[in-house]
Design an enzyme around this catalytic site. Structure first.
Site, PDB file in Angstrom:
ATOM      1  N   GLU A 149       0.952  -1.749   0.167  1.00 55.49           N
ATOM      2  CA  GLU A 149       0.126  -0.213  -0.177  1.00 55.49           C
ATOM      3  C   GLU A 149       0.443   1.505   0.437  1.00 55.49           C
ATOM      4  O   GLU A 149       1.646   1.308   1.357  1.00 55.49           O
ATOM      5  CB  GLU A 149      -0.741   0.117   1.420  1.00 55.49           C
ATOM      6  N   CYS A 159      -2.615   9.728   3.197  1.00 55.63           N
ATOM      7  CA  CYS A 159      -2.073   8.592   1.931  1.00 55.63           C
ATOM      8  C   CYS A 159      -3.368   8.671   0.207  1.00 55.63           C
ATOM      9  O   CYS A 159      -2.801   9.233  -0.035  1.00 55.63           O
ATOM     10  CB  CYS A 159      -1.548   7.107   1.946  1.00 55.63           C
TER      11      CYS A 159
END
Lengths: 451, 450
Positions: A192, A226
């Site tokens: 990720e 993010c």
């Protein structure tokens, strides 16, 4: 030991108790680490984790079951199913920005799938790291779960070991290192990562609503998210209209001096602070821009007239700075997005759903949200993951369980009934081939074959 | 490549390739490894057609946005999974089923809307030539290309950035592929190999077991990634199996298998020498004859094989079946578990409980009870390895899903802002209470007093 449902449920329930009993410790640790407001910490580190936990506890027995599948003529009397096997020993490496959430959510899926887990929290969020190292192990079975604290060097040595799965959240550059290390052992990975998440704002929109939603997504956790909108793409006219709306939203949220607001976080460390501060010399500071090195405070900032060559457009910002890049129209915005590495999320704001769909259709990204920011990751029913530079693999909800499960195709045939098998054995004949074709073939629907 | 019609057209073109070039495929594989036309037609044509028809029958459904459950906060929104292509996919095929092992991933990659670069194996020169010259005539040159390359050129090919790499081959090359992919953060599916154990219990129909195992082992002269590699059984069962295996081999290939048109050859000289060297393991009980000129190795059974023998150090990938004796099922399971996880575990027993025990207590890519190879003929079962036998899966919809990026999408309304105000600063406990109600997932069986 980790195989029975009861064992896994017991470990997951223990995680639930960890979240309940250590709630205050978690809020305090994240406050010390990056000034995370307790509201934000409660929402992301506790509530969202509990959701994942409950979703899993509610569905685990169903997810674990053998999944029976369609059979062809030959296997009609057999048992054909997908068995959900664990991988074995899983390594979860977590980042510092949501230090509980981003290891706990994968951990939930890894446990649910029957694996043993080694957890490596981030050494940058020191207080949370300490909390996890000292307290988590009290809740989980130490035979099967361990917390390892490690800096960069030790993590490199840790990666020399063979794991059966590695789940990593962090930057693309470290992602490459992880995958290269995993390749030596043929260890599957989920990465990720991140990128610059573009936020296209069309000329037809409710400017005030857009401003509030974008400001919320950008400045949550002082931008250290993010999936935060990294930069806005809009027309010159929209930039004009957005500016006062953004200013109003920022004031509404954080007051006239955000440094005094209890609801605005700080940058996690000195190194990161210096990095983000350097990005301020891009375009023109239209809102904010103040910094305080001692507090690692960077004001909620909006930069106007940013050029693609500016510092703020060279890397993921990961801070409370929103650049606005002017484009002529939607087509130019789409071209701009497609000329760059594929991001974790793309945002598009428009009252015209056709515009939103166009952006979705003509771009590629990990995920997508129309007319809002961040919200798509609060649904456990949507897969969360990147593409290209922003990552590989996906999780949340059942997707986490599936990530950490090996889907083993199984066929259990009869010991007898050998006559059915004889057409496949040599000596080969045309007649046998005809029978094999009839027994195995999948026909195109809507077509008839005369046998 | 995005529209359904375009993808269907390409897939139908592949179907025409399989129909019109069937004879060429049979001839090429016969030249490459003396593959019997029956085997080629079954594995290289029929199984491919199945995958093709499965995709054509279901593609419009697979492609559709998948709508998902929503929470209270998103009730009025649209939440769905969009199936996006990755982009440019590289498929590297092996030599043992040179058409099938390229076409199956190709079908899924096309179905998922990708452009594809196909790299057939340079070891099967005739099949490689067929793919290079003939396949491009059927597919749209703008989006699909065939590249021929040896080891050096493939290394250079891998320096390029692909959006997905699908590789079938050995674990050692798999590591090289994944390391190259890591530089570009390219996701990979690796279909590798290993030594597939075949446990035979004392309670079984010996003749049936012998025929099914012999079939699986000697199909394509043993050059099959899912072939049973070695048998684990008791000393008593070894006694009974031997004549049964002898009988099955004679039934299949006659008394002189070299004369049978139904038995393949080893693909190349290097591979022939490698497999031949494994014969010095244990004791040759059946077969053992070789002919270097023809690259012929007889259907062979070796007994009294020790774990330290050459044949137990690597995947055999040839027509040699080993028998290793163990005391009982528990010892067999321990033996399997002390080694690398294979692509498939086989277990033969008339007692279902035994088969289930082996399944339960081992880990492998796939599993088949009371037969060999058959599990991969079902497009509804995922096919893939675990550990050093590989990562990822394919066949049927699993191939489509492999080459698809599942993009989580949420489309919200532009109005209805009051719902959102709960989440904005200034934060308050009251707001948090409302947010909890709007977004929390409760444990079933629990009640909350609001």
């Amino acid at each position: 030991k980790t195989r029975p449902l009861e064992y896994r449920v017991a470990q997951l329930e223990a995680l639930g108790r960890f979240l309940e009993e250590k709630k205050q410790d978690i809020l305090e640790a994240t406050a010390l680490d990056m000034g995370k407001p307790s509201f934000e910490a409660y929402f992301t580190e506790i509530l969202l984790c509990k959701n994942e936990l409950n979703d899993t506890l509610n569905n685990l027995s169903h997810w674990m079951k053998d999944e029976h599948v369609d059979k062809n003529l030959v296997t009609q009397l057999d048992s054909a199913f997908i068995r959900k096997d664990p991988y074995g020993v899983v390594l979860i490496i977590a980042p510092w920005n949501y230090p509980i959430h981003l290891f706990l959510v994968p951990l939930i899926g890894a446990i649910a799938a029957g694996n043993c887990v080694v957890i490596k929290p981030s050494e940058i969020s020191k207080n949370t790291e300490k909390l996890v190292a000292e307290m988590l192990t009290c809740y989980l079975d130490s035979d099967c779960f361990a917390v390892v604290t490690a800096g960069v060097e030790e993590t490199t040595r840790l990666l020399e070991n063979k794991f059966d799965y590695i789940f990593f959240t962090g930057s693309p550059s470290v992602g490459r290192i992880i995958m290269t290390a995993a390749a030596k052992h043929l260890t599957p990975v989920t990465l990720e990562l991140g990128g610059k998440n573009p936020c296209y704002v069309s000329d037809t929109c409710d400017v005030q609503n857009v401003a509030r939603r974008v400001v919320w997504g950008r400045f949550f956790n002082a931008g250290q998210t993010c999936i935060a909108p990294d930069y806005v793409l809009c027309s010159v006219e929209m930039q004009e209209k957005l500016m006062p709306a953004l200013r109003e939203a920022i004031t509404e949220y954080f007051g006239s001096n955000p440094r005094e607001s209890p609801d605005f976080a700080r940058i996690v460390g000195d190194k990161q602070f210096k990095r983000v501060r350097a990005l301020l010399s891009s375009g023109r500071v239209a809102i904010g821009g103040q910094t305080d090195e001692k507090e690692r405070y960077i004001a909620p900032t909006v930069l106007a007239d940013v050029q693609p060559s500016d510092p703020a457009m060279q890397e993921e910002i990961f801070g409370p700075i929103l650049p606005i890049v002017v484009v002529a129209n939607m087509d130019e915005a789409i071209d701009f997005i497609n000329a760059r590495p594929r991001p974790l999320a793309i945002y598009a704001f428009s009252c015209d759903s056709k515009v939103v769909n166009q952006v979705l259709e003509r771009t590629s990204s990990g995920g997508f949200c129309g007319n809002d920011t961040l919200m798509h990751v609060t649904l456990t029913s949507l897969p969360f993951g990147g593409i290209g530079n922003s990552g590989l693999g996906k999780y949340h909800g059942k997707f986490t369980f599936d990530t950490f499960s090996h889907h083993r195709g199984c066929l259990h045939r009869n010991m007898g009934l050998e006559a059915i098998n004889s057409p496949r054995y040599p000596p080969y004949t045309q007649q046998k081939l005809g029978l094999m074709t009839a027994a195995f073939e999948i026909k195109r629907k809507g077509m008839c074959t005369l046998l």
